[in-house]
Enzyme design. Structure first.
Site, mmCIF file in Angstrom:
data_model
loop_
_atom_site.group_PDB
_atom_site.id
_atom_site.type_symbol
_atom_site.label_atom_id
_atom_site.label_comp_id
_atom_site.label_asym_id
_atom_site.label_seq_id
_atom_site.Cartn_x
_atom_site.Cartn_y
_atom_site.Cartn_z
ATOM 1 N N SER A 7 0.850 -1.193 0.000
ATOM 2 C CA SER A 7 0.000 0.000 0.000
ATOM 3 C C SER A 7 0.878 1.232 0.000
ATOM 4 C CB SER A 7 -0.905 0.013 1.235
ATOM 5 O OG SER A 7 -1.414 1.320 1.418
ATOM 6 N N HIS A 31 -1.167 -1.305 -4.265
ATOM 7 C CA HIS A 31 -2.459 -0.987 -3.654
ATOM 8 C C HIS A 31 -2.526 0.523 -3.428
ATOM 9 C CE1 HIS A 31 -6.011 -2.030 -1.188
ATOM 10 N NE2 HIS A 31 -5.589 -1.116 -0.328
ATOM 11 N N ASP A 33 -4.708 3.543 -1.960
ATOM 12 C CA ASP A 33 -5.780 3.844 -1.006
ATOM 13 C C ASP A 33 -6.361 5.228 -1.259
ATOM 14 O OD1 ASP A 33 -6.058 1.560 0.762
ATOM 15 O OD2 ASP A 33 -3.983 1.961 1.332
ATOM 16 N N MET A 35 -9.149 7.959 -0.309
ATOM 17 C CA MET A 35 -10.036 8.339 0.801
ATOM 18 C C MET A 35 -10.603 9.733 0.562
ATOM 19 S SD MET A 35 -7.825 6.985 4.042
ATOM 20 C CE MET A 35 -6.802 5.513 3.936
ATOM 21 N N HIS A 64 -8.312 0.963 -4.017
ATOM 22 C CA HIS A 64 -9.240 0.723 -2.909
ATOM 23 C C HIS A 64 -9.967 2.029 -2.627
ATOM 24 C CE1 HIS A 64 -9.605 -0.356 1.680
ATOM 25 N NE2 HIS A 64 -10.782 -0.268 1.076
ATOM 26 N N MET A 66 -12.215 4.144 -0.742
ATOM 27 C CA MET A 66 -12.917 4.396 0.527
ATOM 28 C C MET A 66 -13.627 5.725 0.382
ATOM 29 S SD MET A 66 -9.751 3.050 2.838
ATOM 30 C CE MET A 66 -8.625 3.221 1.463
ATOM 31 N N MET A 134 -11.461 -6.223 5.234
ATOM 32 C CA MET A 134 -10.628 -5.307 6.019
ATOM 33 C C MET A 134 -10.345 -5.915 7.390
ATOM 34 S SD MET A 134 -10.057 -2.725 4.069
ATOM 35 C CE MET A 134 -9.140 -1.778 5.305
ATOM 36 N N PHE A 140 -6.707 4.704 8.035
ATOM 37 C CA PHE A 140 -5.323 5.015 8.379
ATOM 38 C C PHE A 140 -4.436 3.776 8.284
ATOM 39 C CE2 PHE A 140 -8.140 7.929 10.510
ATOM 40 C CZ PHE A 140 -7.570 9.161 10.204
ATOM 41 N N GLY A 141 -3.205 3.994 7.885
ATOM 42 C CA GLY A 141 -2.214 2.922 7.936
ATOM 43 C C GLY A 141 -1.721 2.747 9.366
ATOM 44 N N GLY A 142 -1.033 1.656 9.603
ATOM 45 C CA GLY A 142 -0.360 1.459 10.882
ATOM 46 C C GLY A 142 -1.236 1.054 12.048
ATOM 47 N N ASP A 172 -6.458 -6.565 4.286
ATOM 48 C CA ASP A 172 -5.872 -5.224 4.329
ATOM 49 C C ASP A 172 -5.988 -4.670 5.741
ATOM 50 O OD1 ASP A 172 -5.071 -2.617 3.825
ATOM 51 O OD2 ASP A 172 -6.729 -2.150 2.464
ATOM 52 N N GLY A 173 -4.834 -4.382 6.335
ATOM 53 C CA GLY A 173 -4.812 -3.748 7.658
ATOM 54 C C GLY A 173 -4.018 -4.573 8.654
ATOM 55 N N GLY A 194 1.082 -1.961 4.212
ATOM 56 C CA GLY A 194 1.608 -0.606 4.058
ATOM 57 C C GLY A 194 2.786 -0.371 4.969
ATOM 58 N N SER A 195 2.508 -0.170 6.254
ATOM 59 C CA SER A 195 3.586 0.194 7.181
ATOM 60 C C SER A 195 4.614 -0.919 7.331
ATOM 61 C CB SER A 195 3.004 0.598 8.539
ATOM 62 O OG SER A 195 2.115 -0.374 9.017
HETATM 63 C C1 DX5 Z 1 -6.407 1.436 5.590
HETATM 64 C C2 DX5 Z 1 -5.938 1.150 4.172
HETATM 65 C C3 DX5 Z 1 -4.826 0.214 4.127
HETATM 66 C C4 DX5 Z 1 -3.576 0.681 4.811
HETATM 67 C C5 DX5 Z 1 -2.897 -0.520 5.368
HETATM 68 O O1 DX5 Z 1 -7.517 2.229 5.543
HETATM 69 O O2 DX5 Z 1 -7.004 0.612 3.414
HETATM 70 O O3 DX5 Z 1 -4.542 -0.217 2.801
HETATM 71 O O4 DX5 Z 1 -2.684 1.362 3.982
HETATM 72 O O5 DX5 Z 1 -1.828 -0.097 6.140
HETATM 73 P P1 DX5 Z 1 -1.117 -1.056 7.170
HETATM 74 O O6 DX5 Z 1 -0.552 -2.207 6.401
HETATM 75 O O7 DX5 Z 1 -0.062 -0.169 7.753
HETATM 76 O O8 DX5 Z 1 -2.135 -1.505 8.177
HETATM 77 ZN ZN ZN Z 2 -6.477 -0.349 1.419
#
Ligand code: DX5
Ligand code: ZN
Length: 218
Positions: A7, A31, A33, A35, A64, A66, A134, A140-142, A172-173, A194-195
């Protein structure tokens, strides 16, 4: 076999091209994201960034969405070079959105929040290329992986097998080396991270470790 979809949300947006080049050999998809500050309480990126990425890479661009009004933007994502889009089942009008994505020749994904039940998306499984379960609340990531989603992953995998369907389960997440085996064992095959990838000293090595951890458990 597990597919890895880093991501870019956790990458440096001012150095996206280098971030993509750094993981290209160890990733299957990118990926993206998207938003809107409405469906989720955060703002990110849209079609212009997909267009720039498309100029730079031939990788599969997995968008993705959102966002509350995906029907207004699907065409722009396609024109920008998206390979597939996932819309959230929680926004409604799912049947019409699936049809719109098919008509645009986009791969069709349906994303599902952690607290949305199996029954809400089960009727659409036969019409999808992927279902995105999900494992955090989007925005949010992380965030921390939500283990309570695992039974839903397993139930979805069982339904896909029982009905002889041909779609992938994406998660994802909070996916990392520790959680990858858990979701792989439950039946997920496309891992967004992502993170755990872009926050690592070596994103490519991190992607390889997540893939290996998933494949060992699959
Ligand atoms: C969250 C996103 C994810 C996010 C995942 O809303 O849809 O794709 O980037 O990040 P990590 O892997 O850090 O949880
Ligand atoms: Zn995502």
């Amino acid at each position: 076999m597990i597919r890895i979809a880093p991501s870019i949300l956790s990458a440096d947006f001012a150095a996206l091209a280098q971030a993509v080049d750094g993981i290209a050999d160890d990733a299957d998809w990118l990926h993206v994201d998207v938003m809107d500050g409405h469906f989720v309480p955060n703002l990110t990126i849209g079609p212009p960034v997909v267009k720039s990425l498309r100029k730079h890479t031939a990788m599969y661009l997995d968008c993705h969405l959102m966002i509350t009004n995906p029907e207004q933007y699907l065409e722009a994502f396609k024109a920008a070079g998206a390979s597939g889009c996932s819309v959230h089942v929680e926004v409604g009008c799912t049947e019409a959105l699936i049809k719109q994505m098919r008509d645009l020749d986009l791969d069709v994904g349906l994303a599902v929040n952690p607290d949305t039940p199996f029954e809400a998306y089960e009727p659409y499984l036969a019409d999808l290329d992927l279902v995105l379960l999900m494992t955090v609340f989007p925005g949010f990531g992380g965030q921390k992986f939500m283990g309570e989603v695992v039974p839903k992953i397993r139930r979805t995998a069982d339904a896909i097998a029982a009905q002889g369907l041909d779609l992938a389960i994406q998660v994802d997440g909070g996916i990392d080396e520790q959680t990858a085996p858990i979701v792989a064992e439950a039946g997920a095959t496309i891992f967004v991270a992502g993170s755990a990838i872009f926050g690592a000293d070596s994103p490519s090595a991190a992607a390889r470790r997540i893939r290996e951890a998933g494949n060992r458990a699959a």
